[in-house]
Scaffold this motif. Structure first.
Motif, mmCIF file in Angstrom:
data_model
loop_
_atom_site.group_PDB
_atom_site.id
_atom_site.type_symbol
_atom_site.label_atom_id
_atom_site.label_comp_id
_atom_site.label_asym_id
_atom_site.label_seq_id
_atom_site.Cartn_x
_atom_site.Cartn_y
_atom_site.Cartn_z
ATOM 1 N N ILE A 127 7.784 3.955 13.071
ATOM 2 C CA ILE A 127 7.734 2.630 12.452
ATOM 3 C C ILE A 127 7.032 1.639 13.379
ATOM 4 C CG2 ILE A 127 9.149 0.660 11.705
ATOM 5 C CD1 ILE A 127 11.209 2.779 10.714
ATOM 6 N N LEU A 128 7.423 1.621 14.637
ATOM 7 C CA LEU A 128 6.822 0.706 15.603
ATOM 8 C C LEU A 128 5.333 1.003 15.786
ATOM 9 C CD1 LEU A 128 7.340 -1.598 17.620
ATOM 10 C CD2 LEU A 128 7.820 0.159 19.329
ATOM 11 N N GLY A 129 4.996 2.273 15.935
ATOM 12 C CA GLY A 129 3.597 2.661 16.111
ATOM 13 C C GLY A 129 2.742 2.310 14.906
ATOM 14 N N THR A 130 3.269 2.547 13.713
ATOM 15 C CA THR A 130 2.528 2.214 12.503
ATOM 16 C C THR A 130 2.300 0.713 12.402
ATOM 17 O OG1 THR A 130 3.477 4.126 11.369
ATOM 18 C CG2 THR A 130 2.543 2.411 9.983
ATOM 19 N N LEU A 131 3.323 -0.049 12.711
ATOM 20 C CA LEU A 131 3.204 -1.513 12.674
ATOM 21 C C LEU A 131 2.157 -1.998 13.682
ATOM 22 C CD1 LEU A 131 4.364 -3.991 11.267
ATOM 23 C CD2 LEU A 131 6.071 -4.119 13.076
ATOM 24 N N LEU A 132 2.188 -1.470 14.894
ATOM 25 C CA LEU A 132 1.199 -1.850 15.905
ATOM 26 C C LEU A 132 -0.207 -1.438 15.489
ATOM 27 C CD1 LEU A 132 3.146 -1.012 19.195
ATOM 28 C CD2 LEU A 132 2.624 -3.283 18.265
ATOM 29 N N PHE A 133 -0.334 -0.255 14.913
ATOM 30 C CA PHE A 133 -1.633 0.209 14.432
ATOM 31 C C PHE A 133 -2.153 -0.715 13.331
ATOM 32 C CE2 PHE A 133 -3.992 2.771 11.290
ATOM 33 C CZ PHE A 133 -5.118 3.046 12.050
ATOM 34 N N MET A 134 -1.275 -1.063 12.395
ATOM 35 C CA MET A 134 -1.688 -1.964 11.308
ATOM 36 C C MET A 134 -2.114 -3.321 11.858
ATOM 37 S SD MET A 134 1.204 -0.999 8.470
ATOM 38 C CE MET A 134 0.867 -2.382 7.419
ATOM 39 N N LEU A 135 -1.378 -3.836 12.833
ATOM 40 C CA LEU A 135 -1.728 -5.117 13.440
ATOM 41 C C LEU A 135 -3.077 -5.048 14.146
ATOM 42 C CD1 LEU A 135 1.743 -6.214 14.854
ATOM 43 C CD2 LEU A 135 0.425 -7.401 13.072
ATOM 44 N N SER A 136 -3.372 -3.920 14.761
ATOM 45 C CA SER A 136 -4.654 -3.782 15.464
ATOM 46 C C SER A 136 -5.832 -3.695 14.497
ATOM 47 C CB SER A 136 -4.631 -2.565 16.380
ATOM 48 O OG SER A 136 -4.703 -1.368 15.629
ATOM 49 N N VAL A 137 -5.584 -3.218 13.291
ATOM 50 C CA VAL A 137 -6.666 -3.092 12.312
ATOM 51 C C VAL A 137 -6.913 -4.426 11.611
ATOM 52 C CG1 VAL A 137 -7.345 -1.976 10.144
ATOM 53 C CG2 VAL A 137 -6.324 -0.628 11.975
ATOM 54 N N ASN A 138 -5.834 -5.038 11.057
ATOM 55 C CA ASN A 138 -6.008 -6.292 10.332
ATOM 56 C C ASN A 138 -4.655 -6.997 10.221
ATOM 57 O OD1 ASN A 138 -6.374 -8.321 8.323
ATOM 58 N ND2 ASN A 138 -8.176 -7.215 7.579
ATOM 59 N N ILE A 139 -4.552 -8.138 10.861
ATOM 60 C CA ILE A 139 -3.286 -8.877 10.895
ATOM 61 C C ILE A 139 -2.914 -9.400 9.507
ATOM 62 C CG2 ILE A 139 -2.151 -10.942 11.819
ATOM 63 C CD1 ILE A 139 -3.694 -10.467 14.415
ATOM 64 N N LYS A 140 -3.890 -9.880 8.755
ATOM 65 C CA LYS A 140 -3.594 -10.457 7.432
ATOM 66 C C LYS A 140 -3.049 -9.395 6.475
ATOM 67 C CE LYS A 140 -7.002 -14.148 7.783
ATOM 68 N NZ LYS A 140 -8.283 -14.656 7.313
ATOM 69 N N ILE A 141 -3.676 -8.236 6.457
ATOM 70 C CA ILE A 141 -3.209 -7.169 5.567
ATOM 71 C C ILE A 141 -1.833 -6.689 6.011
ATOM 72 C CG2 ILE A 141 -3.636 -4.805 4.789
ATOM 73 C CD1 ILE A 141 -6.606 -5.451 4.790
ATOM 74 N N THR A 142 -1.605 -6.611 7.319
ATOM 75 C CA THR A 142 -0.285 -6.234 7.831
ATOM 76 C C THR A 142 0.762 -7.222 7.343
ATOM 77 O OG1 THR A 142 -1.278 -5.283 9.803
ATOM 78 C CG2 THR A 142 1.072 -5.777 9.904
ATOM 79 N N PHE A 143 0.443 -8.509 7.416
ATOM 80 C CA PHE A 143 1.362 -9.546 6.951
ATOM 81 C C PHE A 143 1.687 -9.350 5.472
ATOM 82 C CE2 PHE A 143 2.044 -13.777 5.068
ATOM 83 C CZ PHE A 143 3.188 -14.148 5.765
ATOM 84 N N VAL A 144 0.672 -9.073 4.665
ATOM 85 C CA VAL A 144 0.883 -8.868 3.228
ATOM 86 C C VAL A 144 1.765 -7.647 2.991
ATOM 87 C CG1 VAL A 144 -0.265 -8.245 1.056
ATOM 88 C CG2 VAL A 144 -1.228 -10.029 2.513
ATOM 89 N N VAL A 145 1.460 -6.563 3.666
ATOM 90 C CA VAL A 145 2.203 -5.325 3.435
ATOM 91 C C VAL A 145 3.651 -5.437 3.915
ATOM 92 C CG1 VAL A 145 2.372 -2.902 4.134
ATOM 93 C CG2 VAL A 145 0.167 -3.851 3.466
ATOM 94 N N VAL A 146 3.847 -6.015 5.095
ATOM 95 C CA VAL A 146 5.184 -6.041 5.697
ATOM 96 C C VAL A 146 6.071 -7.120 5.098
ATOM 97 C CG1 VAL A 146 6.436 -6.426 7.854
ATOM 98 C CG2 VAL A 146 4.407 -4.992 7.833
ATOM 99 N N LEU A 147 5.512 -8.282 4.808
ATOM 100 C CA LEU A 147 6.349 -9.392 4.369
ATOM 101 C C LEU A 147 6.307 -9.650 2.864
ATOM 102 C CD1 LEU A 147 5.684 -11.901 7.267
ATOM 103 C CD2 LEU A 147 7.614 -10.369 6.978
ATOM 104 N N ILE A 148 5.139 -9.651 2.290
ATOM 105 C CA ILE A 148 5.033 -10.063 0.893
ATOM 106 C C ILE A 148 5.341 -8.914 -0.070
ATOM 107 C CG2 ILE A 148 3.450 -10.950 -0.869
ATOM 108 C CD1 ILE A 148 2.157 -12.595 1.387
ATOM 109 N N THR A 149 4.877 -7.717 0.209
ATOM 110 C CA THR A 149 5.111 -6.597 -0.701
ATOM 111 C C THR A 149 6.599 -6.330 -0.939
ATOM 112 O OG1 THR A 149 3.003 -5.626 -0.035
ATOM 113 C CG2 THR A 149 4.566 -4.190 -1.154
ATOM 114 N N PRO A 150 7.446 -6.282 0.099
ATOM 115 C CA PRO A 150 8.875 -6.055 -0.170
ATOM 116 C C PRO A 150 9.508 -7.174 -1.013
ATOM 117 C CG PRO A 150 8.414 -5.640 2.137
ATOM 118 C CD PRO A 150 7.169 -6.228 1.541
ATOM 119 N N ILE A 151 9.048 -8.403 -0.821
ATOM 120 C CA ILE A 151 9.578 -9.517 -1.602
ATOM 121 C C ILE A 151 9.196 -9.363 -3.067
ATOM 122 C CG2 ILE A 151 9.421 -12.032 -1.978
ATOM 123 C CD1 ILE A 151 9.081 -12.281 1.099
#
Length: 177
Positions: free
Chosen positions: A149-173
């Motif tokens: 989980i931690l590695g995937t999150l860090l990988f996503m952040l390194s690729v694109n912070i905005k998309i990570t934000f959408v996937v992690v915060l907005i999609t579950p909501i």
């Protein structure tokens, strides 16, 4: 006995084998890191396929060799992690059994006479075996699960912070609504 006291006792037993646990964590981290790097290599191989007839086979072969090495190293790390987890579990269970049997030898005879001969031993063996199964499963899944989980999150952040934000915060909501 409260859960905190129980966990303290379990961690005290595990603490004796701290080096094994640390090594297991290192192998888990390496395994997860290599597993997460695999899709990057696959993406690079796909990028070498430009169009029909325009394929860089030499580049793809190099990437396939890297993938093969990566899969082998990942398997080796997982195998070593499992060996260490098994060893820690075995040693912790051995210590718990020794402690339990030491306590049995110090019980008063009146207590031992009031219970069936195999009842006490049977309970200890069964309970410790169940504890061992849970400990082994917990080690393997806890280490790799949290690190994945931690590695995937860090990988996503390194690729694109905005998309990570959408996937992690907005999609579950949006799933809750």
């Amino acid at each position: 006995m409260s859960n905190k006291k129980t966990l303290k006792k379990v961690f005290a037993y595990i603490g004796h084998y701290r080096i094994h646990v640390i090594m297991s964590l290192i192998f888990a981290a390496l395994s997860v890191g290599m597993t997460l790097y695999l899709p990057i290599l696959i993406g690079k191989a796909i990028d070498l396929i430009v169009a029909k007839g325009l394929v860089e086979f030499s580049g793809i072969i190099d990437i396939l060799i890297k993938i093969g090495i990566l899969v082998g190293l990942t398997s080796l790390c997982q195998w070593l992690m499992n060996i260490l987890n098994n060893k820690v579990t075995y040693l912790v269970v051995k210590d718990i059994r020794e402690t339990a049997f030491d306590k049995i030898t110090n019980l008063p005879l009146s207590y031992l006479d009031s219970h069936q001969h195999g009842d006490i031993i049977s309970r200890i063996v069964t309970d410790v075996d169940q504890f061992a199964d849970g400990l082994l499963l917990g080690f393997s899944q806890l280490f790799t699960g949290l690190l994945s989980i931690l590695g995937t999150l860090l990988f996503m952040l390194s690729v694109n912070i905005k998309i990570t934000f959408v996937v992690v915060l907005i999609t579950p909501i949006s799933l809750l609504v």
